[in-house]
Design a protein around this motif. Structure first.
Motif, PDB file in Angstrom:
ATOM      1  N   ASP A 172       0.837  -1.186   0.000  1.00 37.70           N
ATOM      2  CA  ASP A 172       0.000   0.000   0.000  1.00 37.70           C
ATOM      3  C   ASP A 172       0.884   1.253   0.000  1.00 37.70           C
ATOM      4  OD1 ASP A 172      -2.282   1.529   0.132  1.00 37.70           O
ATOM      5  OD2 ASP A 172      -2.554   1.299   2.289  1.00 37.70           O
TER       6      ASP A 172
ATOM      7  N   GLY B 186       3.342   0.789   5.246  1.00 40.22           N
ATOM      8  CA  GLY B 186       2.587   0.345   6.413  1.00 40.22           C
ATOM      9  C   GLY B 186       1.791  -0.918   6.160  1.00 40.22           C
ATOM     10  N   GLY B 187       2.230  -1.719   5.189  1.00 41.40           N
ATOM     11  CA  GLY B 187       1.530  -2.968   4.955  1.00 41.40           C
ATOM     12  C   GLY B 187       1.078  -3.133   3.523  1.00 41.40           C
TER      13      GLY B 187
ATOM     14  N   TRP C  18      -1.043  -5.112   8.195  1.00 40.68           N
ATOM     15  CA  TRP C  18      -0.707  -3.727   8.517  1.00 40.68           C
ATOM     16  C   TRP C  18       0.446  -3.777   9.522  1.00 40.68           C
ATOM     17  CZ3 TRP C  18      -5.092  -6.303   9.766  1.00 40.68           C
ATOM     18  CH2 TRP C  18      -5.436  -6.448  11.104  1.00 40.68           C
TER      19      TRP C  18
ATOM     20  N   GLY D 154       6.492  -1.840   4.661  1.00 37.76           N
ATOM     21  CA  GLY D 154       5.693  -2.434   3.598  1.00 37.76           C
ATOM     22  C   GLY D 154       6.414  -2.525   2.276  1.00 37.76           C
TER      23      GLY D 154
ATOM     24  N   GLU E 254      -1.881  -8.700  13.429  1.00 34.01           N
ATOM     25  CA  GLU E 254      -1.821  -7.658  12.413  1.00 34.01           C
ATOM     26  C   GLU E 254      -2.035  -8.209  10.998  1.00 34.01           C
ATOM     27  OE1 GLU E 254       1.303  -4.570  14.525  1.00 34.01           O
ATOM     28  OE2 GLU E 254       2.119  -6.280  13.431  1.00 34.01           O
TER      29      GLU E 254
ATOM     30  N   VAL F   6      -6.102  -1.577   2.897  1.00 34.85           N
ATOM     31  CA  VAL F   6      -5.467  -1.708   4.218  1.00 34.85           C
ATOM     32  C   VAL F   6      -5.544  -0.410   5.022  1.00 34.85           C
ATOM     33  CG1 VAL F   6      -3.238  -2.015   5.369  1.00 34.85           C
ATOM     34  CG2 VAL F   6      -3.981  -3.642   3.642  1.00 34.85           C
ATOM     35  N   HIS F   7      -5.280   0.709   4.374  1.00 35.11           N
ATOM     36  CA  HIS F   7      -5.368   1.983   5.086  1.00 35.11           C
ATOM     37  C   HIS F   7      -6.602   2.783   4.683  1.00 35.11           C
ATOM     38  CE1 HIS F   7      -1.000   1.096   5.559  1.00 35.11           C
ATOM     39  NE2 HIS F   7      -1.272   1.510   6.776  1.00 35.11           N
TER      40      HIS F   7
ATOM     41  N   GLN G 274      -6.007  -1.087  17.575  1.00 37.52           N
ATOM     42  CA  GLN G 274      -5.933  -2.284  16.755  1.00 37.52           C
ATOM     43  C   GLN G 274      -7.287  -2.974  16.598  1.00 37.52           C
ATOM     44  OE1 GLN G 274      -3.774  -6.290  17.628  1.00 37.52           O
ATOM     45  NE2 GLN G 274      -2.283  -5.018  16.559  1.00 37.52           N
TER      46      GLN G 274
ATOM     47  N   VAL H 278      -9.159  -1.103  13.967  1.00 42.23           N
ATOM     48  CA  VAL H 278      -8.595  -1.388  12.647  1.00 42.23           C
ATOM     49  C   VAL H 278      -9.083  -2.735  12.140  1.00 42.23           C
ATOM     50  CG1 VAL H 278      -6.469  -1.878  11.377  1.00 42.23           C
ATOM     51  CG2 VAL H 278      -6.551   0.057  12.957  1.00 42.23           C
TER      52      VAL H 278
ATOM     53  N   LEU I 251     -11.330  -2.855   8.833  1.00 39.30           N
ATOM     54  CA  LEU I 251     -10.714  -3.505   7.673  1.00 39.30           C
ATOM     55  C   LEU I 251     -11.497  -4.753   7.291  1.00 39.30           C
ATOM     56  CD1 LEU I 251      -8.567  -3.733   5.537  1.00 39.30           C
ATOM     57  CD2 LEU I 251      -7.017  -4.718   7.249  1.00 39.30           C
TER      58      LEU I 251
END
Length: 326
Positions: free
Chosen positions: A38, A65-66, A90, A94, A105, A122-123, A268, A271, A275
């Motif tokens: 990402d 970041g993933g 995440w 990344g 995660e 992801v974000h 978390q 998230v 997600l």
């Protein structure tokens, strides 16, 4: 493994390809072989040295970041059945062939959803659904989405349309406005024109009940005038710094101003919830990440440069094996 590193804070040119040791999973961790990383605007800010108080980076570091890929190794205490499964991840990095992350995660990619599409959520998927919960678009009300062709903005357009709202998309080019219309926006307005606020108020009959400001800076500050009295103003843009809406004007017009970025990132658990919901909706065809630019890993510099120049339409990804998305 191949990776991108930042050795000194600066412009896109400080991103350089490098060879690093493969990561080793610790207890409770996995290693994900990345298929797509990402790329978000925050990556460009951190690369420049911005936000060290909130997002400290020790040089050199691997940005990102993933993204998404498949689990290739598991650490002690992790079910080896994860190996080979497609997952989103995440993490604190990344832009690399392999990323280590806690098992908390990662999340399975739903069957039928492309790996690239999962990486794109992801974000921005989390951000858009978080903003959707704050703004709460309602049936038949006017919603203005600025930066409507961005990663999060394009998802907000779809979420508002799904709620039955009427969407005005604001962006900086005909190409971006065309994308927003394809995603369901009823009206497109070029916000580089000096009369754009007047056009929004004219189209909506006095202002939008809800405004999502994805631009920030002077554009975001001006966007308060596009909100109808008694409406909601959700600002999350940072391209030109944070918007600074006049609190007295907002109070006088009974406008509720929401600034989620100042509240810090979600925890978390949030998230995972958001997600998971974004992936589920995408698998159902109710949410489509608009992937407009893909680059091989070694061209991370080009991806950052395009974001800085606002040349990207839709979402940017790094495809680790050099493929182009289909």
């Amino acid at each position: 493994m191949r990776a991108i590193q930042v050795a000194a804070f600066g412009g896109p040119e400080v991103l350089f390809p490098s060879e690093l040791p493969d990561p080793v999973p610790g207890p409770g961790q996995v290693v994900v072989g990345m298929a797509a990383a990402d790329v978000i605007f925050l990556d460009t800010l951190l690369r420049s040295g911005w936000g060290q108080d909130f997002f400290p980076k020790v040089l050199p570091y691997v940005p990102g970041g993933g993204g998404a890929g498949a689990v290739v190794k598991t650490g002690e205490g992790v079910d080896p059945a994860w190996i080979g499964r497609r997952v989103v991840v995440w993490a604190s990095t990344g832009y690399a062939e392999r990323v280590v992350a806690d098992v908390a995660e990662i999340m399975p990619v739903p069957d039928g959803l492309a790996t690239e599409a999962a990486a794109a959520l992801v974000h921005d998927g989390v951000t858009a659904l978080r903003l959707d919960r704050l703004g709460r678009p309602e049936k038949d009300e006017w919603v203005l989405v600025s930066a409507a062709a961005g990663g999060a903005g394009s998802l907000l357009v779809q979420l508002a349309v799904d709620a039955g709202a009427r969407v005005v998309a604001a962006a900086s080019s005909d190409v971006k406005l065309t994308l927003a219309r394809e995603l369901g926006a009823e009206v497109g307005i070029d916000y580089t024109r000096p009369d754009w606020i007047h056009r929004v108020r004219e189209v909506t009959g006095g202002g939008a009940a809800l405004v999502y400001d994805g631009a920030g800076g002077p554009l975001g500050t001006a966007a308060l005038e596009a909100v109808a009295d008694g409406g909601r103003f959700v600002t999350y843009g940072t391209a030109d710094g944070f918007a600074a809406p006049d609190p007295e004007s907002a109070a006088r017009r009974s406008i509720r101003v929401l600034t989620p970025l100042l509240d810090g990132p979600p925890d978390q658990a949030t998230v995972r919830e958001l997600l998971g919901l974004a992936l589920e909706r995408a698998a159902q065809g109710r949410l489509r990440p608009a992937i407009g630019a893909t680059y091989p890993l070694e061209r991370a510099e080009d991806a950052h440069r395009a974001l800085a120049e606002r040349a990207t339409v839709g979402k940017s990804l790094l495809l680790i094996d050099g493929r182009t998305a289909g």
